[in-house]
Motif scaffolding. Structure first.
Motif, PDB file in Angstrom:
ATOM      1  N   ARG A   1      24.587  18.865 -14.885  1.00  0.00           N
ATOM      2  CA  ARG A   1      23.470  18.751 -13.913  1.00  0.00           C
ATOM      3  C   ARG A   1      23.998  18.756 -12.483  1.00  0.00           C
ATOM      4  O   ARG A   1      23.464  19.434 -11.605  1.00  0.00           O
ATOM      5  N   PHE A   2      25.070  18.004 -12.237  1.00  0.00           N
ATOM      6  CA  PHE A   2      25.662  17.954 -10.901  1.00  0.00           C
ATOM      7  C   PHE A   2      26.145  19.336 -10.481  1.00  0.00           C
ATOM      8  O   PHE A   2      25.873  19.796  -9.373  1.00  0.00           O
ATOM      9  N   TRP A   3      26.896  20.029 -11.372  1.00  0.00           N
ATOM     10  CA  TRP A   3      27.446  21.334 -11.006  1.00  0.00           C
ATOM     11  C   TRP A   3      26.355  22.378 -10.816  1.00  0.00           C
ATOM     12  O   TRP A   3      26.483  23.247  -9.955  1.00  0.00           O
ATOM     13  N   LEU A   4      25.280  22.310 -11.602  1.00  0.00           N
ATOM     14  CA  LEU A   4      24.164  23.247 -11.411  1.00  0.00           C
ATOM     15  C   LEU A   4      23.529  23.042 -10.038  1.00  0.00           C
ATOM     16  O   LEU A   4      23.165  24.002  -9.368  1.00  0.00           O
ATOM     17  N   GLU A   5      23.416  21.778  -9.608  1.00  0.00           N
ATOM     18  CA  GLU A   5      22.888  21.487  -8.265  1.00  0.00           C
ATOM     19  C   GLU A   5      23.804  22.024  -7.170  1.00  0.00           C
ATOM     20  O   GLU A   5      23.353  22.345  -6.077  1.00  0.00           O
ATOM     21  N   GLN A   6      25.113  22.128  -7.472  1.00  0.00           N
ATOM     22  CA  GLN A   6      26.080  22.650  -6.510  1.00  0.00           C
ATOM     23  C   GLN A   6      26.115  24.176  -6.503  1.00  0.00           C
ATOM     24  O   GLN A   6      26.871  24.773  -5.751  1.00  0.00           O
ATOM     25  N   GLY A   7      25.325  24.820  -7.395  1.00  0.00           N
ATOM     26  CA  GLY A   7      25.238  26.275  -7.401  1.00  0.00           C
ATOM     27  C   GLY A   7      26.055  26.975  -8.468  1.00  0.00           C
ATOM     28  O   GLY A   7      26.153  28.207  -8.467  1.00  0.00           O
ATOM     29  N   VAL A   8      26.653  26.223  -9.411  1.00  0.00           N
ATOM     30  CA  VAL A   8      27.391  26.855 -10.504  1.00  0.00           C
ATOM     31  C   VAL A   8      26.385  27.517 -11.441  1.00  0.00           C
ATOM     32  O   VAL A   8      25.349  26.941 -11.759  1.00  0.00           O
ATOM     33  N   ASP A   9      26.681  28.731 -11.896  1.00  0.00           N
ATOM     34  CA  ASP A   9      25.778  29.484 -12.764  1.00  0.00           C
ATOM     35  C   ASP A   9      25.651  28.819 -14.135  1.00  0.00           C
ATOM     36  O   ASP A   9      26.643  28.361 -14.701  1.00  0.00           O
ATOM     37  N   SER A  10      24.453  28.799 -14.693  1.00  0.00           N
ATOM     38  CA  SER A  10      24.212  28.147 -15.986  1.00  0.00           C
ATOM     39  C   SER A  10      24.889  28.875 -17.148  1.00  0.00           C
ATOM     40  O   SER A  10      25.058  28.293 -18.226  1.00  0.00           O
ATOM     41  N   SER A  11      25.323  30.127 -16.953  1.00  0.00           N
ATOM     42  CA  SER A  11      25.997  30.872 -18.027  1.00  0.00           C
ATOM     43  C   SER A  11      27.350  30.257 -18.394  1.00  0.00           C
ATOM     44  O   SER A  11      27.930  30.585 -19.424  1.00  0.00           O
ATOM     45  N   VAL A  12      27.853  29.343 -17.558  1.00  0.00           N
ATOM     46  CA  VAL A  12      29.128  28.681 -17.819  1.00  0.00           C
ATOM     47  C   VAL A  12      28.989  27.681 -18.973  1.00  0.00           C
ATOM     48  O   VAL A  12      29.940  27.403 -19.677  1.00  0.00           O
ATOM     49  N   PHE A  13      27.772  27.170 -19.196  1.00  0.00           N
ATOM     50  CA  PHE A  13      27.570  26.065 -20.127  1.00  0.00           C
ATOM     51  C   PHE A  13      26.719  26.457 -21.328  1.00  0.00           C
ATOM     52  O   PHE A  13      25.858  27.312 -21.225  1.00  0.00           O
ATOM     53  N   GLU A  14      26.970  25.769 -22.457  1.00  0.00           N
ATOM     54  CA  GLU A  14      26.204  26.006 -23.679  1.00  0.00           C
ATOM     55  C   GLU A  14      26.052  24.672 -24.417  1.00  0.00           C
ATOM     56  O   GLU A  14      27.056  23.989 -24.683  1.00  0.00           O
ATOM     57  N   ALA A  15      24.817  24.291 -24.729  1.00  0.00           N
ATOM     58  CA  ALA A  15      24.588  23.029 -25.435  1.00  0.00           C
ATOM     59  C   ALA A  15      25.210  23.099 -26.828  1.00  0.00           C
ATOM     60  O   ALA A  15      25.148  24.132 -27.494  1.00  0.00           O
ATOM     61  N   LEU A  16      25.806  22.012 -27.258  1.00  0.00           N
ATOM     62  CA  LEU A  16      26.397  21.951 -28.589  1.00  0.00           C
ATOM     63  C   LEU A  16      25.329  21.604 -29.619  1.00  0.00           C
ATOM     64  O   LEU A  16      24.360  20.917 -29.299  1.00  0.00           O
ATOM     65  N   PRO A  17      25.474  22.062 -30.861  1.00  0.00           N
ATOM     66  CA  PRO A  17      24.458  21.806 -31.898  1.00  0.00           C
ATOM     67  C   PRO A  17      24.134  20.331 -32.062  1.00  0.00           C
ATOM     68  O   PRO A  17      22.998  19.969 -32.299  1.00  0.00           O
ATOM     69  N   GLU A  18      25.098  19.467 -31.891  1.00  0.00           N
ATOM     70  CA  GLU A  18      24.900  18.030 -32.054  1.00  0.00           C
ATOM     71  C   GLU A  18      23.783  17.522 -31.143  1.00  0.00           C
ATOM     72  O   GLU A  18      23.023  16.637 -31.506  1.00  0.00           O
ATOM     73  N   ALA A  19      23.690  18.103 -29.950  1.00  0.00           N
ATOM     74  CA  ALA A  19      22.663  17.662 -28.995  1.00  0.00           C
ATOM     75  C   ALA A  19      21.270  18.105 -29.431  1.00  0.00           C
ATOM     76  O   ALA A  19      20.275  17.530 -29.017  1.00  0.00           O
TER      77      ALA A  19
ATOM     78  N   GLN B   1      33.451  32.542 -18.550  1.00  0.00           N
ATOM     79  CA  GLN B   1      32.740  32.275 -17.298  1.00  0.00           C
ATOM     80  C   GLN B   1      33.309  31.051 -16.569  1.00  0.00           C
ATOM     81  O   GLN B   1      32.817  30.678 -15.511  1.00  0.00           O
ATOM     82  N   GLY B   2      34.316  30.411 -17.147  1.00  0.00           N
ATOM     83  CA  GLY B   2      34.850  29.156 -16.609  1.00  0.00           C
ATOM     84  C   GLY B   2      35.381  29.236 -15.197  1.00  0.00           C
ATOM     85  O   GLY B   2      35.406  28.239 -14.486  1.00  0.00           O
ATOM     86  N   GLY B   3      35.806  30.422 -14.756  1.00  0.00           N
ATOM     87  CA  GLY B   3      36.293  30.583 -13.393  1.00  0.00           C
ATOM     88  C   GLY B   3      35.234  30.277 -12.346  1.00  0.00           C
ATOM     89  O   GLY B   3      35.561  29.956 -11.213  1.00  0.00           O
ATOM     90  N   LEU B   4      33.954  30.363 -12.738  1.00  0.00           N
ATOM     91  CA  LEU B   4      32.878  30.015 -11.812  1.00  0.00           C
ATOM     92  C   LEU B   4      32.832  28.512 -11.551  1.00  0.00           C
ATOM     93  O   LEU B   4      32.331  28.070 -10.524  1.00  0.00           O
ATOM     94  N   LEU B   5      33.355  27.731 -12.496  1.00  0.00           N
ATOM     95  CA  LEU B   5      33.394  26.277 -12.345  1.00  0.00           C
ATOM     96  C   LEU B   5      34.662  25.841 -11.619  1.00  0.00           C
ATOM     97  O   LEU B   5      34.617  25.047 -10.693  1.00  0.00           O
ATOM     98  N   SER B   6      35.815  26.384 -12.050  1.00  0.00           N
ATOM     99  CA  SER B   6      37.091  26.075 -11.410  1.00  0.00           C
ATOM    100  C   SER B   6      38.054  27.242 -11.622  1.00  0.00           C
ATOM    101  O   SER B   6      38.182  27.732 -12.743  1.00  0.00           O
ATOM    102  N   PRO B   7      38.757  27.660 -10.578  1.00  0.00           N
ATOM    103  CA  PRO B   7      39.727  28.745 -10.751  1.00  0.00           C
ATOM    104  C   PRO B   7      40.899  28.342 -11.648  1.00  0.00           C
ATOM    105  O   PRO B   7      41.605  29.193 -12.165  1.00  0.00           O
ATOM    106  N   HIS B   8      41.118  27.044 -11.865  1.00  0.00           N
ATOM    107  CA  HIS B   8      42.236  26.565 -12.679  1.00  0.00           C
ATOM    108  C   HIS B   8      41.921  26.578 -14.177  1.00  0.00           C
ATOM    109  O   HIS B   8      42.828  26.481 -14.993  1.00  0.00           O
ATOM    110  N   LEU B   9      40.658  26.701 -14.535  1.00  0.00           N
ATOM    111  CA  LEU B   9      40.262  26.602 -15.942  1.00  0.00           C
ATOM    112  C   LEU B   9      40.923  27.677 -16.801  1.00  0.00           C
ATOM    113  O   LEU B   9      41.365  27.393 -17.905  1.00  0.00           O
TER     114      LEU B   9
END
Length: 193
Positions: free
Chosen positions: A100-118, A73-81
């Motif tokens: 948080r910043f990118w979600l406010e800019q309209g990037v879909d949340s499916s691009v991100f996944e919390a890591l177990p450490e968090a 899904q990284g292309g939704l964040l940057s075409p270079h990814l």
């Protein structure tokens, strides 16, 4: 608004590693952090073969990468990814504050996944302090940019009343990235505590 760092870590034959390991760190690119590409195109170097030294050394920036980026899904964040991080498809990291910043800019949340450490309350130790190679830990990777164009130079002249662009100021910057790994084997370079 995206800055991508890619690191290729060569395997150490003494440790039984024959492959390389790839990592990608994705952070928010702030305005005025690097000069616009149009300005770089206009300001050609007089001697392009010269080895440049940074005019300004900027301090170490320590980044705690607590979110994984979904490569498919990284292309939704940057075409270079897709091109830059292809070898690191399972090891692309970012920070909660940038998410948080990118979600406010309209990037879909499916691009991100919390890591177990968090989500783990126990708190993990640095990989350099973990003896068992199968245990999860926090890995640290250091990266140094020896030279990058950070500011425009302005010159003054008796012939011109206002300052004019006359060059590029270069900077050096060091980064320290901390990120979760599911087992110590993925962070063999991080040996100091």
């Amino acid at each position: 608004d995206v800055k991508i760092f890619r690191a290729l870590i060569l395997g150490e034959l003494e440790k039984g590693q024959s492959q390389f390991q790839a990592l990608c760190f994705v952070t928010r690119l702030h305005h005025n952090e690097i000069i616009p590409s149009e300005a770089m195109a206009k300001l050609r170097q007089k001697n392009p073969r010269a080895v440049r030294q940074a005019e300004e050394v900027r301090g170490l920036e320590h980044l705690h990468m607590d979110v994984a980026v979904n490569f498919s899904q990284g292309g939704l964040l940057s075409p270079h990814l897709r091109n830059v991080c292809a070898e690191a498809a399972e090891s692309i990291y970012t920070r909660q504050e940038d998410v948080r910043f990118w979600l406010e800019q309209g990037v879909d949340s499916s691009v991100f996944e919390a890591l177990p450490e968090a989500t783990e309350p126990s708190g993990l130790r640095r990989c350099g302090q973990v003896g068992d190679s199968g245990r999860p830990c926090i890995c640290r990777y250091g990266l140094s940019l020896a030279w990058y164009p950070c500011l425009l130079k302005y010159c003054h002249s008796r012939d011109r009343p206002a300052p004019y662009r006359c060059g590029i100021r270069s900077c050096q910057k060091n980064y320290g990235f901390d990120f979760y790994v599911p087992h110590r084997q993925l962070c063999l370079w991080d040996e100091e505590p």
